[in-house]
Design an enzyme around this catalytic site. Structure first.
Site, PDB file in Angstrom:
ATOM      1  N   GLY A 168       0.823  -1.212   0.000  1.00  6.79           N
ATOM      2  CA  GLY A 168       0.000   0.000   0.000  1.00  6.79           C
ATOM      3  C   GLY A 168       0.845   1.245   0.000  1.00  6.79           C
ATOM      4  O   GLY A 168       2.048   1.190  -0.270  1.00  6.79           O
ATOM      5  N   ASN A 169       0.243   2.373   0.288  1.00  3.56           N
ATOM      6  CA  ASN A 169       0.998   3.624   0.351  1.00  3.56           C
ATOM      7  C   ASN A 169       0.395   4.525   1.421  1.00  3.56           C
ATOM      8  O   ASN A 169      -0.613   4.196   2.028  1.00  3.56           O
ATOM      9  CB  ASN A 169       1.039   4.308  -1.018  1.00  3.56           C
ATOM     10  CG  ASN A 169      -0.349   4.608  -1.534  1.00  3.56           C
ATOM     11  OD1 ASN A 169      -1.060   5.432  -0.979  1.00  3.56           O
ATOM     12  ND2 ASN A 169      -0.756   3.912  -2.592  1.00  3.56           N
ATOM     13  N   HIS A 170       1.032   5.675   1.636  1.00  6.24           N
ATOM     14  CA  HIS A 170       0.652   6.538   2.762  1.00  6.24           C
ATOM     15  C   HIS A 170      -0.517   7.475   2.481  1.00  6.24           C
ATOM     16  O   HIS A 170      -0.839   8.319   3.312  1.00  6.24           O
ATOM     17  CB  HIS A 170       1.859   7.398   3.181  1.00  6.24           C
ATOM     18  CG  HIS A 170       2.949   6.604   3.829  1.00  6.24           C
ATOM     19  ND1 HIS A 170       2.737   5.887   4.972  1.00  6.24           N
ATOM     20  CD2 HIS A 170       4.242   6.409   3.481  1.00  6.24           C
ATOM     21  CE1 HIS A 170       3.871   5.298   5.320  1.00  6.24           C
ATOM     22  NE2 HIS A 170       4.789   5.583   4.420  1.00  6.24           N
TER      23      HIS A 170
END
Ligand code: CTP
Length: 418
Positions: free
Chosen positions: A213-215
């Site tokens: 995933g990412n932030h």
């Protein structure tokens, strides 16, 4: 500092008006509350006076010598009515002026935000639907209620959006009418238009419990959806794993992976007048996600995951709009580690050309200054060479982004007209 006139009508959600007063006063604005007589059956004027630091008026026939219904309407920079009952919508649509709130509304020429809350059946009743359409046609911004638990055991559309969303949309509405660069034509460029925003970050499964995933929190995309709502657009938000509330947004579709996001974008593209791709899309996914949880005991010291490229949703949407002549305006985002505004502008130019969209919103994500934070700095660039900078809270940046889009769209419409 803005002068906000807050009308409260008779409904169970009247107690939530306290949060709206708080939101506006904490943002540095003054609030004058006008409850209707029925609103005062749900919430006391002592509470309203204490929170707004202002006397509370509800009677048309006190202080008559000050002609207050005219003064209140004329002095306000923004009028918000929340919650707005079905009866209020009917009276406002009919132009009745039988209490202080409706008198002030008939006097004012300032932007008006109406936030209905009622039972689903009342919201969907043909009379209410017609009253909402009449008011919207007169330029009044009316939010669609949130869906969820209602007063009884029932659920459906009818809930008052969260105070934070009402305040954000109200501030966006007020700033549109005061922004110098935001001309009268661009203020209406988005009215009634279908404005689609993608937001959040996609997650790509590794196994049933893990993902790549990412932030991205989705804050900036949600703020853009609120600002577009304030501009009178019909907004759909396609949200990937959002960490923020989507209250106040008319239509919300939830997705998880890039593939799901692509499917939803494709399904909606033909009906979208504007598509803003604010979502952080994973460029790669695990080729064969495991059906069972990976055990450390069987994986050992090295674990290899084979990744394959996800489609570029933005570039594909641009291609489809061009080949099928859909006429949608497409706005891309560029998350860059630039370090300086100059370098950000250069990278934005490159990305705009690479993606082929009409506009790009470039932000500098170096040093973790953007993800999950409340502030942002962006560089806006359009394919015809117009550019702008915006810096501030994500709400302020969203207002600038939506103004830029509206401005570019009205300029494009001007050229077509000639
Ligand atoms: N985007 C997309 N599909 C992808 C990747 C990105 O639609 N598979 C969109 C994003 O929503 C954003 C824009 O493309 O609007 C730019 O994304 P960004 O990550 O900045 O660029 P990339 O295309 O990934 O290029 P690079 O990482 O090489 O800078």
């Amino acid at each position: 500092m803005m002068r906000v006139l807050l009308g409260i009508t008779g409904g169970i959600a009247a107690y939530k008006a306290t949060g709206i007063i708080r939101g506006f006063t904490e943002a540095g604005h003054s609030v004058k509350v006008i409850p209707t007589a029925n609103a005062l059956r749900f919430i006391g004027s002592t509470t309203l006076e204490a929170l707004s630091h202002n006397t509370v008026d509800s009677d048309l026939y006190t202080d008559v010598e000050s002609v207050k219904h005219v003064a209140l309407g004329q002095e306000a920079d923004l009028v918000v009515v929340a919650p707005a009952s079905a009866a209020f919508l009917a009276r406002y649509a009919a132009g009745l002026a039988d209490d202080l709130l409706l008198n002030a509304l008939l006097v004012t020429t300032t932007p008006v935000l109406v936030v209905p809350a009622m039972h689903t059946e009342m919201w969907q009743n043909a009379a209410t639907v017609a009253n909402v359409a009449t008011l919207r046609a007169r330029g009044i911004t009316i939010l669609d209620p949130d869906s969820g638990r209602l007063t009884g055991t029932d659920t459906g559309p009818g809930r008052l959006p969260e105070p934070e969303a009402i305040v954000a949309i109200g501030l966006a509405l007020a700033s549109q009418s005061t922004q110098g660069e935001f001309s009268a034509t661009s203020a209406t460029a988005l009215a009634g238009k279908h404005f689609v925003v993608t937001a959040g970050g996609t997650q790509e499964a590794i196994d049933p419990v893990r993902y790549i995933g990412n932030h991205s929190s989705g804050k900036q995309g949600v703020a853009i959806a609120h600002a577009a709502t304030a501009a009178g657009a019909r907004v759909t938000l396609i949200g990937a794993n959002l960490q923020v509330s989507t209250s106040g947004i008319a239509q919300v579709v939830s997705v998880n992976t890039a593939a799901e996001l692509e499917r939803e974008v494709n399904a909606i593209l033909a009906s979208a007048d504007v598509l803003v791709m604010a979502a952080a899309v994973a460029d790669y996914r695990v080729e064969n996600p495991l059906q069972e949880k990976i055990k450390r005991s069987s994986a050992g010291e090295h674990l290899e995951l084979k990744l394959v490229a996800n489609p570029d949703i933005l570039a594909n949407a641009v291609e489809r709009v061009n080949s099928e002549n859909l006429g949608s305006t497409i706005v891309g985002f560029a998350a860059e580690t630039a370090g300086s505004m100059e370098r950000l502008a250069t990278l934005a130019t490159v990305k705009l050309a690479a993606k082929g969209c009409q506009m790009i919103v470039a932000n500098d994500v170096s040093l973790g200054r953007v993800f999950g934070s409340d502030r942002n700095t962006v560089y806006l660039l359009s394919a015809n060479g117009n550019s702008a900078h915006a810096q501030g809270s994500k709400q302020e940046v969203a207002i600038a982004v939506v103004s830029f889009i509206a401005g570019q769209m009205s300029a494009a419409a001007d050229i077509l007209d000639r």
